[in-house]
Write a protein that holds these residues in place. Structure first.
Motif, PDB file in Angstrom:
ATOM      1  N   VAL A 193       4.240   1.680   1.952  1.00  0.00           N
ATOM      2  CA  VAL A 193       5.371   2.312   1.279  1.00  0.00           C
ATOM      3  C   VAL A 193       5.087   3.798   1.157  1.00  0.00           C
ATOM      4  O   VAL A 193       4.007   4.198   0.696  1.00  0.00           O
ATOM      5  CB  VAL A 193       5.584   1.706  -0.129  1.00  0.00           C
ATOM      6  CG1 VAL A 193       6.777   2.356  -0.809  1.00  0.00           C
ATOM      7  CG2 VAL A 193       5.740   0.206  -0.047  1.00  0.00           C
ATOM      8  N   GLU A 194       6.041   4.621   1.567  1.00  0.00           N
ATOM      9  CA  GLU A 194       5.863   6.079   1.482  1.00  0.00           C
ATOM     10  C   GLU A 194       6.588   6.620   0.255  1.00  0.00           C
ATOM     11  O   GLU A 194       7.787   6.402   0.085  1.00  0.00           O
ATOM     12  CB  GLU A 194       6.401   6.743   2.743  1.00  0.00           C
ATOM     13  CG  GLU A 194       5.637   6.325   4.000  1.00  0.00           C
ATOM     14  CD  GLU A 194       6.242   6.898   5.260  1.00  0.00           C
ATOM     15  OE1 GLU A 194       5.750   7.939   5.741  1.00  0.00           O
ATOM     16  OE2 GLU A 194       7.209   6.294   5.767  1.00  0.00           O
ATOM     17  N   LEU A 195       5.840   7.316  -0.609  1.00  0.00           N
ATOM     18  CA  LEU A 195       6.379   7.858  -1.856  1.00  0.00           C
ATOM     19  C   LEU A 195       5.975   9.323  -2.005  1.00  0.00           C
ATOM     20  O   LEU A 195       5.001   9.778  -1.391  1.00  0.00           O
ATOM     21  CB  LEU A 195       5.842   7.069  -3.059  1.00  0.00           C
ATOM     22  CG  LEU A 195       6.165   5.570  -3.114  1.00  0.00           C
ATOM     23  CD1 LEU A 195       5.375   4.923  -4.254  1.00  0.00           C
ATOM     24  CD2 LEU A 195       7.651   5.357  -3.312  1.00  0.00           C
ATOM     25  N   GLU A 196       6.709  10.026  -2.845  1.00  0.00           N
ATOM     26  CA  GLU A 196       6.334  11.413  -3.138  1.00  0.00           C
ATOM     27  C   GLU A 196       4.923  11.422  -3.724  1.00  0.00           C
ATOM     28  O   GLU A 196       4.589  10.606  -4.596  1.00  0.00           O
ATOM     29  CB  GLU A 196       7.325  12.023  -4.127  1.00  0.00           C
ATOM     30  CG  GLU A 196       7.076  13.504  -4.403  1.00  0.00           C
ATOM     31  CD  GLU A 196       8.045  14.063  -5.406  1.00  0.00           C
ATOM     32  OE1 GLU A 196       7.778  15.171  -5.920  1.00  0.00           O
ATOM     33  OE2 GLU A 196       9.072  13.405  -5.706  1.00  0.00           O
ATOM     34  N   ALA A 197       4.107  12.352  -3.255  1.00  0.00           N
ATOM     35  CA  ALA A 197       2.688  12.377  -3.637  1.00  0.00           C
ATOM     36  C   ALA A 197       2.480  12.390  -5.144  1.00  0.00           C
ATOM     37  O   ALA A 197       1.599  11.697  -5.670  1.00  0.00           O
ATOM     38  CB  ALA A 197       2.008  13.584  -2.994  1.00  0.00           C
ATOM     39  N   VAL A 243       0.856  -1.196   0.000  1.00  0.00           N
ATOM     40  CA  VAL A 243       0.000   0.000   0.000  1.00  0.00           C
ATOM     41  C   VAL A 243       0.886   1.238   0.000  1.00  0.00           C
ATOM     42  O   VAL A 243       1.725   1.406   0.890  1.00  0.00           O
ATOM     43  CB  VAL A 243      -0.941   0.016   1.223  1.00  0.00           C
ATOM     44  CG1 VAL A 243      -1.782   1.298   1.237  1.00  0.00           C
ATOM     45  CG2 VAL A 243      -1.841  -1.220   1.216  1.00  0.00           C
ATOM     46  N   ALA A 244       0.700   2.120  -0.983  1.00  0.00           N
ATOM     47  CA  ALA A 244       1.507   3.337  -1.089  1.00  0.00           C
ATOM     48  C   ALA A 244       0.741   4.533  -0.556  1.00  0.00           C
ATOM     49  O   ALA A 244      -0.457   4.698  -0.830  1.00  0.00           O
ATOM     50  CB  ALA A 244       1.906   3.578  -2.541  1.00  0.00           C
ATOM     51  N   ILE A 245       1.450   5.365   0.211  1.00  0.00           N
ATOM     52  CA  ILE A 245       0.863   6.593   0.753  1.00  0.00           C
ATOM     53  C   ILE A 245       1.839   7.748   0.513  1.00  0.00           C
ATOM     54  O   ILE A 245       3.022   7.527   0.263  1.00  0.00           O
ATOM     55  CB  ILE A 245       0.547   6.458   2.265  1.00  0.00           C
ATOM     56  CG1 ILE A 245       1.837   6.336   3.071  1.00  0.00           C
ATOM     57  CG2 ILE A 245      -0.387   5.278   2.525  1.00  0.00           C
ATOM     58  CD1 ILE A 245       1.627   6.393   4.589  1.00  0.00           C
ATOM     59  N   PRO A 246       1.375   9.005   0.597  1.00  0.00           N
ATOM     60  CA  PRO A 246       2.295  10.143   0.420  1.00  0.00           C
ATOM     61  C   PRO A 246       3.354  10.181   1.525  1.00  0.00           C
ATOM     62  O   PRO A 246       3.101   9.760   2.663  1.00  0.00           O
ATOM     63  CB  PRO A 246       1.368  11.360   0.512  1.00  0.00           C
ATOM     64  CG  PRO A 246       0.005  10.841   0.213  1.00  0.00           C
ATOM     65  CD  PRO A 246      -0.018   9.448   0.761  1.00  0.00           C
ATOM     66  N   ASN A 247       4.530  10.694   1.181  1.00  0.00           N
ATOM     67  CA  ASN A 247       5.607  10.731   2.173  1.00  0.00           C
ATOM     68  C   ASN A 247       5.727  12.056   2.906  1.00  0.00           C
ATOM     69  O   ASN A 247       6.606  12.215   3.753  1.00  0.00           O
ATOM     70  CB  ASN A 247       6.955  10.386   1.515  1.00  0.00           C
ATOM     71  CG  ASN A 247       7.405  11.433   0.496  1.00  0.00           C
ATOM     72  OD1 ASN A 247       6.699  12.404   0.230  1.00  0.00           O
ATOM     73  ND2 ASN A 247       8.572  11.225  -0.080  1.00  0.00           N
ATOM     74  N   ASP A 248       4.854  13.030   2.603  1.00  0.00           N
ATOM     75  CA  ASP A 248       4.883  14.262   3.399  1.00  0.00           C
ATOM     76  C   ASP A 248       4.028  14.057   4.640  1.00  0.00           C
ATOM     77  O   ASP A 248       3.039  13.321   4.615  1.00  0.00           O
ATOM     78  CB  ASP A 248       4.402  15.461   2.582  1.00  0.00           C
ATOM     79  CG  ASP A 248       2.963  15.328   2.108  1.00  0.00           C
ATOM     80  OD1 ASP A 248       2.058  15.786   2.816  1.00  0.00           O
ATOM     81  OD2 ASP A 248       2.751  14.754   1.023  1.00  0.00           O
TER      82      ASP A 248
END
Length: 291
Positions: free
Chosen positions: A202-206, A155-160
């Motif tokens: 997983v945290e990724l750039e929005a 599951v990917a979410i924003p990293n800010d």
């Protein structure tokens, strides 16, 4: 006697010449007045040229913020205000450039994010008006419902910080995880108290999230990036925030210009009936007016 007569003759001649000179001058003046064109009684009075338009340089995300600004630009042009819209695909530069006075205002963020950025960067950017809510949604190319989400799914979410916390809260509200406090916008993965499906978060750039849909099982995406990727939140999201979301997107300025006439007119245009009608027609519920 001859001297007396000569003197009288001289005086008479001077007087005659002077009289002739006066008559010639009067005739010339009368002729000029006669030949001069008559004043046009119907002529418009002379007016001062109008003031130069004021130009506001506004930073915005391409969708929907720049689109909304373009839609209300004609309202402002009638008031002598021209918009120069600079589009940004990240969430950092619009605030940096506003603080540095390269922009007059920006339009892309909600208040929790603004507060976090002010705290981190020592800036004092201020909200001017709330314009719309972009309900945050969860998307997938691999499953059709959250019931299909497998154990160990990625599951990917924003990293800010604020949007990451917002994503975790949405996962919690849909029963996929539990948090210490499911109202805390600054929640992180360290605040997860239960994860029965062993989800790999997983945290990724929005801005990268829509492009990672093929690589993950589920991605929680900000609506502006979802729209840019051709996703329709009300149709494509597996689950989405409700209309009661507190994360209204703001017009943001600096303390030194937030009360200026031009910024206040921009705020009024962004919350006008025309703006509301455009948002409702263009986005069909994917974006909700906050006024």
């Amino acid at each position: 006697m001859k001297k007396v007569m000569l003197t009288l003759f001289s005086l008479t001649l001077v007087l005659v010449l002077a009289a002739c000179g006066n008559n010639n001058a009067n005739n010339a003046a009368n002729s000029a007045a006669t030949n001069a064109p008559a004043a046009d009684a119907s002529a418009e009075p002379t007016t001062e040229p109008s003031a130069e338009p004021v130009t506001l340089v506004i930073g915005a995300s391409p969708k929907p913020h720049a689109e909304i600004l373009k839609a209300i630009a004609p309202l402002l042009e009638k008031q002598g205000i021209k918009l120069e819209i600079k589009e940004f695909t990240d969430y950092i530069l619009p605030n940096t450039q506003l603080a540095e006075k390269a922009l007059d205002a920006n339009f892309f963020q909600h208040k929790p994010y603004l507060d976090d950025q002010n705290k981190k960067n020592g800036t004092e950017l201020v909200p001017v008006v709330a314009v719309h809510v972009e309900p945050f949604g969860a998307y997938s190319k691999k499953i059709k419902s959250i019931d299909e989400l497998a154990d160990g799914a990625k599951v990917a979410i924003p990293n800010d910080p604020t949007n990451g916390g917002r994503a975790l809260i949405l996962l919690a509200k849909n029963g996929l995880i539990k948090l210490k406090d499911d109202t805390n916008i600054t929640s992180t993965t360290a605040d997860i108290t239960e994860n029965k499906k062993n989800l790999k978060i997983v945290e990724l750039e929005a801005a990268m999230l829509p492009r990672q849909l093929d690589e993950v099982d589920l991605a929680l995406i900000n609506t502006n990036y979802a729209l840019e990727a051709g996703l329709v939140p009300t149709k494509d999201a597996l689950f989405i925030e409700g209309g009661d979301s507190p994360y209204a997107n703001l017009l943001v300025a600096r303390p030194d210009n937030k009360d200026s006439d031009a910024i206040q007119k921009l705020a009024a245009a962004l919350t006008s009936p025309e703006a509301k009608a455009f948002i409702e027609k263009e986005y069909q519920g994917s974006i909700i007016p906050a006024f």
